[in-house]
Write a protein that holds these residues in place. Sequence first.
Motif, PDB file in Angstrom:
ATOM      1  N   ASP A 383       0.698  -1.643  -0.022  1.00 16.92           N
ATOM      2  CA  ASP A 383      -0.203  -0.308   0.172  1.00 16.92           C
ATOM      3  C   ASP A 383       0.965   1.339  -0.047  1.00 16.92           C
ATOM      4  OD1 ASP A 383      -1.847   1.368   0.141  1.00 16.92           O
ATOM      5  OD2 ASP A 383      -3.058   0.788   1.570  1.00 16.92           O
ATOM      6  N   ALA A 384       0.972   1.474  -0.873  1.00 18.66           N
ATOM      7  CA  ALA A 384       2.292   2.873  -1.660  1.00 18.66           C
ATOM      8  C   ALA A 384       2.068   4.199  -1.355  1.00 18.66           C
ATOM      9  CB  ALA A 384       2.461   2.612  -2.649  1.00 18.66           C
ATOM     10  N   SER A 385       2.613   5.179  -0.926  1.00 14.65           N
ATOM     11  CA  SER A 385       1.705   6.562  -0.249  1.00 14.65           C
ATOM     12  C   SER A 385       1.097   7.399  -1.717  1.00 14.65           C
ATOM     13  CB  SER A 385       2.369   7.271   0.328  1.00 14.65           C
ATOM     14  OG  SER A 385       3.709   7.817  -0.315  1.00 14.65           O
ATOM     15  N   ALA A 386      -0.137   8.357  -1.582  1.00 14.78           N
ATOM     16  CA  ALA A 386      -0.405   9.137  -2.166  1.00 14.78           C
ATOM     17  C   ALA A 386       0.921  10.006  -3.499  1.00 14.78           C
ATOM     18  CB  ALA A 386      -1.178  10.255  -1.567  1.00 14.78           C
ATOM     19  N   GLU A 387       2.070  10.121  -1.899  1.00 16.24           N
ATOM     20  CA  GLU A 387       3.528  11.558  -2.169  1.00 16.24           C
ATOM     21  C   GLU A 387       4.211   9.996  -3.481  1.00 16.24           C
ATOM     22  OE1 GLU A 387       1.813  10.669   0.483  1.00 16.24           O
ATOM     23  OE2 GLU A 387       1.781  12.841   1.265  1.00 16.24           O
ATOM     24  N   GLN A 388       4.502   9.106  -3.182  1.00 16.91           N
ATOM     25  CA  GLN A 388       4.828   8.178  -4.381  1.00 16.91           C
ATOM     26  C   GLN A 388       4.411   7.699  -5.340  1.00 16.91           C
ATOM     27  OE1 GLN A 388       5.316   4.786  -1.347  1.00 16.91           O
ATOM     28  NE2 GLN A 388       6.212   6.377   0.266  1.00 16.91           N
ATOM     29  N   MET A 389       2.709   7.908  -5.511  1.00 12.90           N
ATOM     30  CA  MET A 389       2.073   7.472  -6.466  1.00 12.90           C
ATOM     31  C   MET A 389       2.302   8.824  -7.241  1.00 12.90           C
ATOM     32  SD  MET A 389       0.993   4.222  -6.082  1.00 12.90           S
ATOM     33  CE  MET A 389       0.698   4.208  -7.653  1.00 12.90           C
ATOM     34  N   GLY A 390       1.969   9.857  -6.368  1.00 18.15           N
ATOM     35  CA  GLY A 390       2.354  10.901  -7.141  1.00 18.15           C
ATOM     36  C   GLY A 390       3.645  11.472  -8.180  1.00 18.15           C
ATOM     37  N   TYR A 391       4.776  11.546  -7.273  1.00 17.42           N
ATOM     38  CA  TYR A 391       5.721  11.650  -7.327  1.00 17.42           C
ATOM     39  C   TYR A 391       6.127  10.977  -8.934  1.00 17.42           C
ATOM     40  CZ  TYR A 391      10.829  10.764  -8.018  1.00 17.42           C
ATOM     41  OH  TYR A 391      11.988  10.550  -8.081  1.00 17.42           O
ATOM     42  N   LEU A 392       5.993   9.147  -9.172  1.00 19.15           N
ATOM     43  CA  LEU A 392       6.381   8.058 -10.339  1.00 19.15           C
ATOM     44  C   LEU A 392       5.575   8.913 -11.310  1.00 19.15           C
ATOM     45  CD1 LEU A 392       7.237   5.233  -7.755  1.00 19.15           C
ATOM     46  CD2 LEU A 392       7.771   6.346  -9.379  1.00 19.15           C
ATOM     47  N   THR A 393       3.845   9.206 -11.362  1.00 17.71           N
ATOM     48  CA  THR A 393       2.975   9.150 -12.751  1.00 17.71           C
ATOM     49  C   THR A 393       2.842  10.095 -13.167  1.00 17.71           C
ATOM     50  OG1 THR A 393       1.205   9.127 -10.612  1.00 17.71           O
ATOM     51  CG2 THR A 393       1.211   7.684 -11.574  1.00 17.71           C
ATOM     52  N   ARG A 394       3.563  11.731 -12.194  1.00 16.40           N
ATOM     53  CA  ARG A 394       3.735  12.905 -13.316  1.00 16.40           C
ATOM     54  C   ARG A 394       4.791  12.218 -13.538  1.00 16.40           C
ATOM     55  NH1 ARG A 394       2.257  14.488  -8.190  1.00 16.40           N
ATOM     56  NH2 ARG A 394       4.948  14.701  -7.128  1.00 16.40           N
ATOM     57  N   MET A 395       6.055  11.673 -13.224  1.00 19.76           N
ATOM     58  CA  MET A 395       7.431  11.731 -14.018  1.00 19.76           C
ATOM     59  C   MET A 395       6.910  10.861 -14.827  1.00 19.76           C
ATOM     60  SD  MET A 395      10.424   8.877 -13.003  1.00 19.76           S
ATOM     61  CE  MET A 395      10.990  10.350 -11.478  1.00 19.76           C
ATOM     62  N   MET A 396       6.025  10.069 -15.438  1.00 12.77           N
ATOM     63  CA  MET A 396       5.670   8.873 -16.313  1.00 12.77           C
ATOM     64  C   MET A 396       5.390   9.928 -17.879  1.00 12.77           C
ATOM     65  SD  MET A 396       6.894   6.309 -15.787  1.00 12.77           S
ATOM     66  CE  MET A 396       8.530   5.789 -14.633  1.00 12.77           C
ATOM     67  N   ASP A 397       4.470  10.525 -17.040  1.00 13.50           N
ATOM     68  CA  ASP A 397       3.633  11.356 -17.616  1.00 13.50           C
ATOM     69  C   ASP A 397       4.627  12.616 -18.476  1.00 13.50           C
ATOM     70  OD1 ASP A 397       0.637  10.735 -17.388  1.00 13.50           O
ATOM     71  OD2 ASP A 397       0.422  11.886 -15.565  1.00 13.50           O
ATOM     72  N   ALA A 398       4.765  13.197 -17.643  1.00 16.37           N
ATOM     73  CA  ALA A 398       6.480  14.272 -17.896  1.00 16.37           C
ATOM     74  C   ALA A 398       7.346  13.643 -19.510  1.00 16.37           C
ATOM     75  CB  ALA A 398       7.579  14.445 -17.029  1.00 16.37           C
ATOM     76  N   ALA A 399       7.127  12.304 -19.172  1.00 15.73           N
ATOM     77  CA  ALA A 399       8.003  10.919 -20.306  1.00 15.73           C
ATOM     78  C   ALA A 399       7.573  10.950 -21.225  1.00 15.73           C
ATOM     79  CB  ALA A 399       9.147  10.666 -19.093  1.00 15.73           C
ATOM     80  N   GLY A 400       5.794  10.442 -21.082  1.00 15.75           N
ATOM     81  CA  GLY A 400       5.629  10.372 -21.924  1.00 15.75           C
ATOM     82  C   GLY A 400       5.400   8.730 -22.271  1.00 15.75           C
ATOM     83  N   VAL A 401       5.440   8.126 -21.029  1.00 14.10           N
ATOM     84  CA  VAL A 401       5.211   6.719 -20.392  1.00 14.10           C
ATOM     85  C   VAL A 401       3.465   6.336 -20.932  1.00 14.10           C
ATOM     86  CG1 VAL A 401       6.044   4.729 -19.049  1.00 14.10           C
ATOM     87  CG2 VAL A 401       7.061   6.673 -19.861  1.00 14.10           C
ATOM     88  N   ALA A 402       3.190   5.377 -20.727  1.00 17.30           N
ATOM     89  CA  ALA A 402       2.465   5.635 -21.074  1.00 17.30           C
ATOM     90  C   ALA A 402       1.778   4.107 -20.138  1.00 17.30           C
ATOM     91  CB  ALA A 402       1.985   4.283 -22.412  1.00 17.30           C
ATOM     92  N   TRP A 403       0.876   5.145 -19.130  1.00 12.13           N
ATOM     93  CA  TRP A 403       0.409   3.234 -18.201  1.00 12.13           C
ATOM     94  C   TRP A 403      -0.958   3.678 -16.641  1.00 12.13           C
ATOM     95  CZ3 TRP A 403      -1.586   6.591 -13.391  1.00 12.13           C
ATOM     96  CH2 TRP A 403      -1.083   7.461 -13.420  1.00 12.13           C
ATOM     97  N   GLN A 404      -0.974   2.940 -16.308  1.00 12.63           N
ATOM     98  CA  GLN A 404      -2.794   2.595 -16.068  1.00 12.63           C
ATOM     99  C   GLN A 404      -2.394   2.028 -14.942  1.00 12.63           C
ATOM    100  OE1 GLN A 404      -4.332  -1.096 -17.829  1.00 12.63           O
ATOM    101  NE2 GLN A 404      -2.349  -1.445 -18.394  1.00 12.63           N
ATOM    102  N   ILE A 405      -3.518   2.108 -14.043  1.00  9.12           N
ATOM    103  CA  ILE A 405      -3.820   1.412 -12.848  1.00  9.12           C
ATOM    104  C   ILE A 405      -4.917   0.467 -12.388  1.00  9.12           C
ATOM    105  CG2 ILE A 405      -4.468   3.842 -11.658  1.00  9.12           C
ATOM    106  CD1 ILE A 405      -2.644   3.307  -8.876  1.00  9.12           C
ATOM    107  N   GLY A 406      -4.629  -0.136 -11.468  1.00 13.82           N
ATOM    108  CA  GLY A 406      -6.108  -0.952 -11.027  1.00 13.82           C
ATOM    109  C   GLY A 406      -5.613  -2.211 -10.014  1.00 13.82           C
ATOM    110  N   GLU A 407      -6.086  -3.274  -9.594  1.00 11.40           N
ATOM    111  CA  GLU A 407      -5.984  -4.205  -9.696  1.00 11.40           C
ATOM    112  C   GLU A 407      -6.033  -5.628  -9.969  1.00 11.40           C
ATOM    113  OE1 GLU A 407      -9.502  -3.652  -5.992  1.00 11.40           O
ATOM    114  OE2 GLU A 407      -8.794  -2.515  -5.381  1.00 11.40           O
TER     115      GLU A 407
END
Length: 467
Positions: A383-407
């Motif tokens: 159960d990672a924190s919102a801050e870590q998720m934010g850091y990583l997903t913003r980084m991926m968006d900035a680099a144009g990496v296609a990502w998704q999230i789920g269960e």
Amino acid sequence: MKELTEAQQKAKALLYEPAYASDKDAAVKQAAAAFSEGYKDFLTRCKTEREVAVYAEAALKAAGYQLYDDRKQYAPGEKVYWIHEGKAVLCGTIGSRSMEDGFHLVIAHIDAPRLDIRPNPLYEAAHFSLLKTHYYGGIRKYQWGTMPLAIHGVFTRADGSTVTVQVGEDAGDPVFCITDLLPHLGAEQNKRELSDGIKGEELNILIGSEAVADEEVKEKVKLQTMILLNEKYGITEKDFTRAELEVVPASPARDIGFDRSMVGGYGQDDRVDAYAALMAEIEVKDPAFTTICVLADKEEIGSYGITGMGSTYTFDWLRQLCRMQGADDIRAFRASLCLSADVTAAYDPTWSSAFEPQNGTYAGRGVAFFKYTGSRGKSGANDASAEQMGYLTRMMDAAGVAWQIGELGRIDLGGGGTVATEVAHSGIAVVDIGVPVLSMHSPFEVVSKNDLYMAYRAFSTFIAAKQ
Ligand code: MN
Ligand code: MN
């Protein structure tokens, strides 16, 4: 361009709609297809953790990695590796920043569900030679019948020497198999639960049917098999007691689909992430943070054992790296971030009731983040924190990496875990991420080439981060 209404503009600005982003980009498709060629070769050649370690060591050496020396001080930009017990790989590139600023780790696993040969395996029945197996990891046993199988592994012999075994992969090799009943006589077996379709004690490998021509010998077929094994490997039956032999599907990795958009093959959990992580690590140059790539063993049986992430070897290595740099390891661990790179289930339209569509992860939508895994109320999850998720997903968006999230799937249907818990236990923040897989843990798993490529891009982006 048609002008958007106010509501349409608001919808664009405010609503989140996961997309098959890479599908629309010809350059991404082309790059993903090219990247997958190396991956298929890797997957075909590496069907055990030991084989991945051999492959990785050769690739690392070719890329200028030095064998890690715990008495040496390394300079920024230098690349080091270490093979742990022949079954796990540690490698990294020294960063320009202090290690107290943290490591950027990517950890995947290189063991996969399979059938291991038991310590006393060989027997003769009805003029056949067979080997008893004990399955390793979570398999659906019925999936392993009536398909070509290969045997990979090592014997350690009476004289202390080790001999490597790999039969069933070359076009000229024989293969092996597990037999099943014909439908004509299947009436009783058909009434079994699916999980008992083929039982553990029925996973016996057919390996021969010829006998020695001597009526006085008791087990003529078994002896004939042993004579052949002795000629080829210099072993006696006793050497099975100290062997490590793994039975795996015999076929190579293949393209799937008329459009060749997917890869099918054995062991993609988690070699798909391991390959992407290794390639990203090999290619990183002069990183700010010290990068660490670990390809671990034993994840499929709970990360126990000296080569699993439950062991301290990874964290000991990080501590040694800190020590030689004069950095405090507790500070370094607190500042570190790890991607626990492991596959997840791809939403399968044929088995849609096992998933919650809105929180499924879909093949082709990019690399999949998981805030948490676990089962029955996130039990066992990192159960990672919102801050870590934010850091990583913003980084991926900035680099144009296609990502998704789920269960993984529907709540309370099942669940699973990753090495994230072991990493968190050592005091390092960790986020789960990986490639979605169809038919996970089966002898023939399927991934999207675009997702594999996006995993590689995600790992590359993360380890090259400056901030
Ligand atoms: Mn896995
Ligand atoms: Mn698994």
